[in-house]
Scaffold this motif. Structure first.
Motif, short mmCIF file in Angstrom:
data_model
loop_
_atom_site.label_atom_id
_atom_site.label_comp_id
_atom_site.label_asym_id
_atom_site.label_seq_id
_atom_site.Cartn_x
_atom_site.Cartn_y
_atom_site.Cartn_z
N ASP A 252 7.58 7.30 24.23
CA ASP A 252 6.05 7.22 24.99
C ASP A 252 5.31 6.71 23.92
O ASP A 252 4.22 5.93 24.59
CB ASP A 252 6.05 8.89 24.92
CG ASP A 252 6.62 9.33 26.01
OD1 ASP A 252 7.26 8.78 26.92
OD2 ASP A 252 6.74 10.73 26.16
N ALA A 253 5.43 6.82 22.62
CA ALA A 253 4.32 6.43 21.86
C ALA A 253 4.41 4.56 21.85
O ALA A 253 3.26 3.99 22.00
CB ALA A 253 4.34 6.84 20.32
N ARG A 254 5.57 4.13 21.97
CA ARG A 254 5.75 2.74 21.81
C ARG A 254 5.20 2.43 23.12
O ARG A 254 4.45 1.16 23.29
CB ARG A 254 7.21 2.38 21.79
CG ARG A 254 7.44 1.04 21.59
CD ARG A 254 8.98 0.81 21.16
NE ARG A 254 9.13 1.25 19.74
CZ ARG A 254 8.58 0.13 18.70
NH1 ARG A 254 8.27 -0.87 18.88
NH2 ARG A 254 8.95 0.48 17.76
N ASP A 255 5.49 2.95 24.44
CA ASP A 255 5.07 2.43 25.75
C ASP A 255 3.53 2.56 25.77
O ASP A 255 2.94 1.47 26.24
CB ASP A 255 5.39 3.41 26.82
CG ASP A 255 6.98 3.10 27.28
OD1 ASP A 255 7.53 2.45 26.80
OD2 ASP A 255 7.51 4.01 27.91
N LEU A 256 2.79 3.47 25.20
CA LEU A 256 1.70 3.58 25.32
C LEU A 256 0.86 2.54 24.32
O LEU A 256 -0.01 1.97 24.79
CB LEU A 256 1.14 4.76 24.53
CG LEU A 256 -0.48 5.11 24.38
CD1 LEU A 256 -0.99 5.31 25.84
CD2 LEU A 256 -0.81 6.32 23.59
N LEU A 257 1.50 2.17 23.30
CA LEU A 257 1.12 1.04 22.45
C LEU A 257 1.17 -0.13 23.25
O LEU A 257 0.42 -1.12 23.15
CB LEU A 257 1.75 0.99 21.21
CG LEU A 257 1.16 2.33 20.20
CD1 LEU A 257 2.05 1.89 18.70
CD2 LEU A 257 -0.11 1.98 19.74
N GLU A 258 2.24 -0.44 23.68
CA GLU A 258 2.41 -1.76 24.45
C GLU A 258 1.27 -1.76 25.64
O GLU A 258 0.89 -2.93 25.87
CB GLU A 258 3.94 -1.75 25.07
CG GLU A 258 4.90 -2.15 24.03
CD GLU A 258 6.16 -2.06 24.66
OE1 GLU A 258 6.56 -1.88 25.94
OE2 GLU A 258 7.26 -2.26 23.95
N HIS A 259 1.19 -0.77 26.26
CA HIS A 259 -0.01 -0.75 27.35
C HIS A 259 -1.28 -0.90 26.71
O HIS A 259 -2.02 -1.73 27.43
CB HIS A 259 0.20 0.55 28.07
CG HIS A 259 -0.86 0.77 29.12
ND1 HIS A 259 -2.29 1.42 28.93
CD2 HIS A 259 -1.20 0.52 30.31
CE1 HIS A 259 -3.01 1.40 29.90
NE2 HIS A 259 -2.22 0.82 30.94
N ASN A 260 -1.63 -0.44 25.65
CA ASN A 260 -2.78 -0.81 25.15
C ASN A 260 -2.91 -2.15 24.60
O ASN A 260 -3.96 -2.92 24.78
CB ASN A 260 -3.08 0.12 23.65
CG ASN A 260 -3.18 1.70 24.17
OD1 ASN A 260 -3.58 1.94 25.48
ND2 ASN A 260 -3.29 2.12 23.07
N VAL A 261 -1.98 -2.81 23.92
CA VAL A 261 -2.04 -4.21 23.57
C VAL A 261 -2.13 -4.97 24.94
O VAL A 261 -2.80 -5.85 24.71
CB VAL A 261 -0.52 -4.50 22.90
CG1 VAL A 261 -0.71 -5.87 22.72
CG2 VAL A 261 -0.70 -3.76 21.39
N GLU B 62 -3.55 -4.16 27.77
CA GLU B 62 -5.20 -4.20 28.38
C GLU B 62 -5.94 -4.84 27.34
O GLU B 62 -6.80 -5.64 27.56
CB GLU B 62 -5.44 -2.82 28.28
CG GLU B 62 -4.62 -1.87 29.41
CD GLU B 62 -5.25 -2.35 30.76
OE1 GLU B 62 -6.30 -2.88 30.94
OE2 GLU B 62 -4.39 -2.28 31.62
N VAL B 63 -5.64 -4.67 25.96
CA VAL B 63 -6.60 -5.28 25.09
C VAL B 63 -6.31 -6.85 25.27
O VAL B 63 -7.62 -7.73 25.18
CB VAL B 63 -6.18 -4.96 23.46
CG1 VAL B 63 -7.09 -5.72 22.60
CG2 VAL B 63 -6.62 -3.65 23.38
#
Ligand code: ADP
Length: 349
Positions: free
Chosen positions: A162-171, A173-174
């Motif tokens: 989940d954390a990895r997915d979230l980070l990937e999503h954040n990256v 979006e950024v």
């Protein structure tokens, strides 16, 4: 919108001030001429008056008939009265003329001030509109980032996946935010002087393709490059950027596995390069607006789930700005359901 109201009221105040300055100049000139005219005329009127008693008596050069006439007190009084009346009439006329100058000058001053300030007002409004649109566009991805992060934080436990997915999503979006701010900066930057040098359309096409091959491959899209070796006048880097926008859109909006064709033609005045895709096409309602800043067809907005079609509606306006700076043209034609063709025309070298 308060900012637009503020600009309008500022424009009104500045227009009034400028109009008053213009009016002050007009009135200063009018009154100045009036006073000069009055004194010049007054001196002329004085000359018509009879000379004082003592000067006439001692003067030898005055004609005896005249002396008789001038000595006549009735004639003297009459001439004096006429001179005073003439002076009075002149004064009234000059005051009247200045009053007319005040009214006409006021109108003319306001008209001239309005004409002087109108382009500045239009510019300020466009800038305010740009800032407002840009802030609006920036808010959406920031809200998405904030919401997904807050949702993840509210979970009592976050697995590594989940954390990895979230980070990937954040990256992701950024990265989109970065693309948006880059585009906004390029649009807002005062027009940079572009060079004009003979450059081959083939070179521009292959430069643009190089940067987009990974995106095309990820969607199994084939790019057929039939660009002819024609020279045009332009700035190679800026033209590559403009063509990249067209190619990027063609990749974004085309179905997986389809083919995009690059082609061109020579003409005596303008030579052209076209990007042809077999995507969803653009509806006749959207077609006239796609080059407007921040315009996105509803179809593209509703596809926002599909990350490949994400965008902010600034690519085509940027391409148009570049092409127009080089005295070229950019046009789009499309058949909904069949595909679109975007063409850049540039001065032939
Ligand atoms: P963006 O693609 O980032 O939304 P653009 O300014 O590049 O912004 O394009 C504006 C709009 O024009 C897009 O949102 C899309 O609706 C439409 N459009 C542009 N190119 C194509 C294309 N090749 N096929 C279909 N629609 C397109």
């Amino acid at each position: 919108m308060p900012v637009f109201r503020r600009i309008k009221s500022m424009a009104r105040t500045t227009t009034t001030r400028l109009a008053l300055s213009y009016l002050a100049i007009i009135m200063a000139m009018s009154i100045g001429f009036g006073v000069a005219f009055f004194f010049t005329s007054d001196r002329a009127l004085h000359r018509q008056e009879p000379p004082p008693e003592r000067s006439t008596s001692s003067s030898e050069s005055i004609d005896p008939d005249d002396r008789l006439r001038l000595r006549d007190p009735i004639v003297e009084a009459y001439l004096r009265q006429r001179a005073a009346e003439g002076r009075h009439e002149l004064l009234i006329r000059l005051i009247g003329l200045n009053a007319v100058a005040l009214v006409l000058g006021g109108g003319l001053s306001y008209y001239l001030a309005r004409r002087t300030l109108r382009p500045i007002e239009v510019n300020m409004e466009a800038q305010a509109q740009f800032v407002s649109d840009a802030s609006h566009e920036l808010r959406t991805p920031l809200t998405v980032l904030q919401t997904t992060n807050e949702v993840a934080l509210r979970k009592p436990k976050l697995s590594e996946t989940d954390a990895r997915d979230l980070l990937e999503h954040n990256v992701a979006e950024v990265a989109k935010l970065q693309a948006l701010t880059d585009g906004l900066l390029r649009l807002a930057r005062p027009d940079k002087k572009l060079i004009r040098t003979p450059v081959s359309l083939q070179t521009i096409a292959s430069e643009a393709m190089n940067g987009l091959i990974p995106a095309a491959q990820s969607r199994h899209i084939r790019i057929e490059d039939n660009t002819p070796d024609i020279n045009v006048f332009g700035d190679p880097a800026a033209l590559t950027q403009a063509l990249s926008v067209l190619l990027d859109n063609a990749i974004k909006y085309s179905p997986q596995g389809s083919t995009i064709t690059l082609t061109g033609a020579r003409s005596s005045r303008l030579s052209e390069v076209s990007v042809i895709d077999h995507g969803p096409g653009i509806s006749p309602n959207d077609l006239p607006h796609i080059f407007d800043r921040f315009y996105r067809a509803d179809q593209s907005r509703s596809h926002s789930e599909n990350t490949t079609a994400d965008g902010y509606g600034i690519g085509l306006s940027l391409a148009k700005k570049i092409v127009h700076q080089m005295d070229g043209e950019i046009i789009a034609s499309s058949t909904p359901g069949k595909g679109s063709t975007f063409t850049i025309k540039l001065p032939a070298a």
